[in-house]
Design an enzyme around this catalytic site. Structure first.
Site, PDB file in Angstrom:
ATOM      1  N   ASP A   1       0.821  -1.208   0.000  1.00  0.00           N
ATOM      2  CA  ASP A   1       0.000   0.000   0.000  1.00  0.00           C
ATOM      3  C   ASP A   1       0.860   1.266   0.000  1.00  0.00           C
ATOM      4  OD1 ASP A   1      -2.735   1.222   0.636  1.00  0.00           O
ATOM      5  OD2 ASP A   1      -1.514   2.020   2.268  1.00  0.00           O
TER       6      ASP A   1
ATOM      7  N   GLU B   1       1.560  -0.457  -5.036  1.00  0.00           N
ATOM      8  CA  GLU B   1       0.611   0.612  -5.384  1.00  0.00           C
ATOM      9  C   GLU B   1       1.448   1.832  -5.765  1.00  0.00           C
ATOM     10  OE1 GLU B   1      -3.172   3.223  -3.754  1.00  0.00           O
ATOM     11  OE2 GLU B   1      -1.516   2.762  -2.411  1.00  0.00           O
TER      12      GLU B   1
HETATM   13  C1  GLC Z   1      -3.843   3.437  -0.358  1.00  0.00           C
HETATM   14  C2  GLC Z   1      -5.152   2.690  -0.270  1.00  0.00           C
HETATM   15  C3  GLC Z   1      -6.221   3.623   0.201  1.00  0.00           C
HETATM   16  C4  GLC Z   1      -5.827   4.119   1.569  1.00  0.00           C
HETATM   17  C5  GLC Z   1      -4.452   4.761   1.549  1.00  0.00           C
HETATM   18  C6  GLC Z   1      -3.918   4.934   2.929  1.00  0.00           C
HETATM   19  O1  GLC Z   1      -3.844   4.398  -1.338  1.00  0.00           O
HETATM   20  O2  GLC Z   1      -5.451   2.121  -1.505  1.00  0.00           O
HETATM   21  O3  GLC Z   1      -7.481   3.018   0.248  1.00  0.00           O
HETATM   22  O4  GLC Z   1      -6.777   5.053   2.029  1.00  0.00           O
HETATM   23  O5  GLC Z   1      -3.515   3.965   0.882  1.00  0.00           O
HETATM   24  O6  GLC Z   1      -3.583   3.696   3.477  1.00  0.00           O
END
Ligand code: GLC
Length: 612
Positions: free
Chosen positions: A265, A327
């Site tokens: 993440d 991500e």
């Molecule tokens: C990422 C997740 C999102 C979350 C953020 C903070 O972007 O996909 O849903 O709010 O991280 O953890």
């Protein structure tokens, strides 16, 4: 199907801020026995499973409720493994299911080595992994390493005193005198009184992506802590090696239990500028009313790559080709290349390429753009494997972002065709196979996602893309027996559901299944090189897939609302043969095409054919 135009979002905002600156047999092979004992037996790079995977993101709150509390859970997911398998999915990524106060619906973890009781137990997770193997479905977990919940014992200890052994596990700052040079009005809003009775403000202008200053004062220690996201999500201090050790231990806990890897993440946000410099201020304000900043000191700092390289070594110690997915919202392919480790290939195996599926506020079907992006990642990452993604739990669904309001179903089929017939690994999100639309709340009082409450009405939050999965046309769409589901069931469930679509041969779902299965069984689609055809055509995206032996495959998609006639020239591609046989087409007129000349594609149609 209903559709509307959406403008937003936080995650496109992340992107725009940065912009300021094998073998067929393997696909069917049973999931290898994933034991915990480090044994670095890795499959040869060409055949490794994740290169051919179709990964399905599941938001556990919203997939299937098994105990009638209106919230999805792990046993619900296990009960749907046959469906997942039948769709041609071989890997699921489950959004965080760890214990959490659920401020950010699980992205605020309070214990990395357990399961939130509302989703089940550790035994349920172990059963899901075991049952998954029987269905040839691997389980990838979400790993949130940038921050924890403020209710994690690590943070509670850290915030209890400056002398706590865990104090340095998070990013603390004393603040600076309010009259320091360069302090702006924005910082002054967050003034506090320090131990000496002096007025201090946050050390810089850094903002939370979810609104307001990124600094929060804790009276017990007379210091601010940094949080990139909600204030209930304090950032871990990754320059402290003990933090890395604790995080890797948490990952090992799950690797030992047989997970196939992790989706990391917000991974570019691990490090911040040690000099605490303020970010350059851009024109205007964002949906939360804060000044727009160019995030050069809080995103994508080079230090993160050292951590990722060590993480890769750790993960490589496990048998079964465990995978690291990132991500990675990044401004361009050159930046994406760094996340693979460039030529060394020693970082993430699959950083997400958002450049194909997310074009900021300008998402629309543009053949030239798609062609350029697809080509770029296939040629500029030293042969690493691209990962395409169009949908996730943070963004308006692609069917609505790319849809024109009239042909949304066909446009969704086009997107799924790009996803499933490209050489890239495919990542999709529950409901995208059905063409489930985004259903954004219409009243502020219904919003569950905190950014939608603070940002209303400019930012309505992410509830719209997180609504319960639509299984049937029955009560609660078959998602739950409880009439009160955590988010309402969208009106679209009556026609847009698994039961109805399974029976309709022309449905979104059957299109998805057909292509996912072709991707497994057709050697050219499974593994073949991807070469663009008719490369100056502004309206039709077409390409060939070929392994160099056996029949090649051609794919063409009309990106417009008008019929378009194309002729595909294979000279120079090394592909011989001129007779074609349709493998899949979403318009009956294309089923009988036999030649590559003068093919008329009706509006927004997709066509896949074998060349002999
Ligand atoms: C990422 C997740 C999102 C979350 C953020 C903070 O972007 O996909 O849903 O709010 O991280 O953890």
């Amino acid at each position: 199907m209903a559709s509307s135009s959406f403008s937003r979002a936080v995650f496109q905002r992340i992107q725009s801020c940065i912009l300021g600156i094998g073998s067929l047999v393997l696909a069917f092979a049973a999931v290898p026995a994933l034991s915990g004992a480090p044994a670095a037996a890795q499959t040869s790079p060409a055949n490794v499973w994740w290169k051919h995977a179709v990964v399905y993101e599941i938001y556990p709150r919203s997939f299937q409720d098994s105990n009638g509390d209106g919230v999805g859970d792990l046993n619900g997911i296990t009960s749907r493994l046959s469906y997942i398998e039948s769709m041609g999915i071989d890997t699921i990524w489950i959004a965080p299911m760890y214990p959490s106060p659920q401020i950010d619906f699980g992205y605020d973890i309070s214990d990395y080595v357990s399961v939130d009781p509302q989703y089940g137990t550790l035994a349920d997770m172990e059963r899901l992994i075991t049952e998954g193997k029987k269905h040839n479905v691997r389980v990838v977990l979400d790993m949130v390493l940038n921050h924890t919940s403020d209710k994690h014992q690590w943070f509670i200890d850290s915030a209890s005193s400056r002398t706590s052994p865990k104090h340095d596990w998070y990013v603390w700052n004393d603040g600076i005198p309010i009259d320091s040079a360069g302090v702006n009005d924005y910082q002054k809003k967050y003034v506090q009184t320090n131990l000496e009775g002096k007025h201090v403000v946050p050390p810089n202008n850094w903002e939370s992506l979810f609104g307001g200053s990124a600094w929060e004062w804790v009276p017990a220690v007379h210091q601010y802590y940094y949080h990139k996201f909600y204030k209930q999500q304090p950032d871990l201090n990754w320059s402290n090696p003990t933090v890395e050790k604790a995080a890797f231990d948490a990952m090992r806990f799950w690797l030992d239990r047989g997970v196939a890897g992790f989706r990391l993440d917000a991974i570019p946000t691990l490090f911040e500028d040690p000099q605490m410099r303020s970010e350059p201020v851009l024109a205007g304000t964002n949906a939360q009313g804060d000044p727009n900043l160019q995030e050069i000191y809080t995103q994508n700092l080079p230090e993160v790559h050292n951590v990722i390289r060590r993480m890769r070594v750790m993960v490589n110690g496990y048998a079964g080709d465990r995978v690291l997915i990132g991500e990675t919202y990044l401004p361009n392919t050159a930046e994406l290349n760094k996340w693979y480790g460039g030529e060394a290939h020693d970082e993430l195996q699959l950083p997400m390429d958002f450049l194909v599926g997310f074009h900021g506020d300008h998402d629309k079907l543009n053949a030239a753009n798609f062609r350029a992006r697809i080509d770029e990642v296939q040629t500029q990452v030293y042969g690493s494997q691209p990962l395409f993604v169009f949908d996730n739990h943070d963004n308006v669904r692609a069917i609505d972002r790319y849809g024109d309001g009239t042909h949304n179903d066909l446009i969704n089929k086009v997107l799924n065709t790009v996803l499933l017939t490209s050489k890239a690994t495919a990542l999709t999100y529950y409901g995208a196979e059905l063409g489930m639309p985004t259903t954004t709340p219409t009243r502020k009082e219904d919003v569950k996602d905190p950014i939608g409450i603070t940002g209303w009405p400019k930012e309505k939050g992410r509830d719209g893309e997180r609504t319960p999965m639509q299984w049937t046309a029955g009560p609660q769409a078959g998602f739950s027996t409880n009439p009160k589901t955590w988010l309402p069931i969208p009106p679209s469930y009556k026609t847009n559901n698994v039961a109805v679509e399974t029976k309709d041969p022309n449905s979104e779902l059957n299109w998805f299944k057909q292509l996912a299965m072709l991707r497994r069984t057709n050697p050219a689609l499974h593994d073949g090189k991807q070469t663009m055809l008719d490369a100056s055509n502004p309206d039709v995206l077409s390409y060939a897939r070929s392994t160099g032996s056996g029949p090649a495959v051609v794919v063409a998609m009309n990106f417009t609302a008008e019929p378009k006639t194309i002729s595909l020239d294979l000279s120079g591609t090394g592909i011989t043969g001129s007779t074609v046989k349709t493998l899949a087409a979403d318009d009956a007129s294309l089923k009988s095409v036999h030649s590559l000349k003068n093919i008329t594609l009706p509006p927004y149609t997709s066509w896949v054919a074998s060349v002999q």
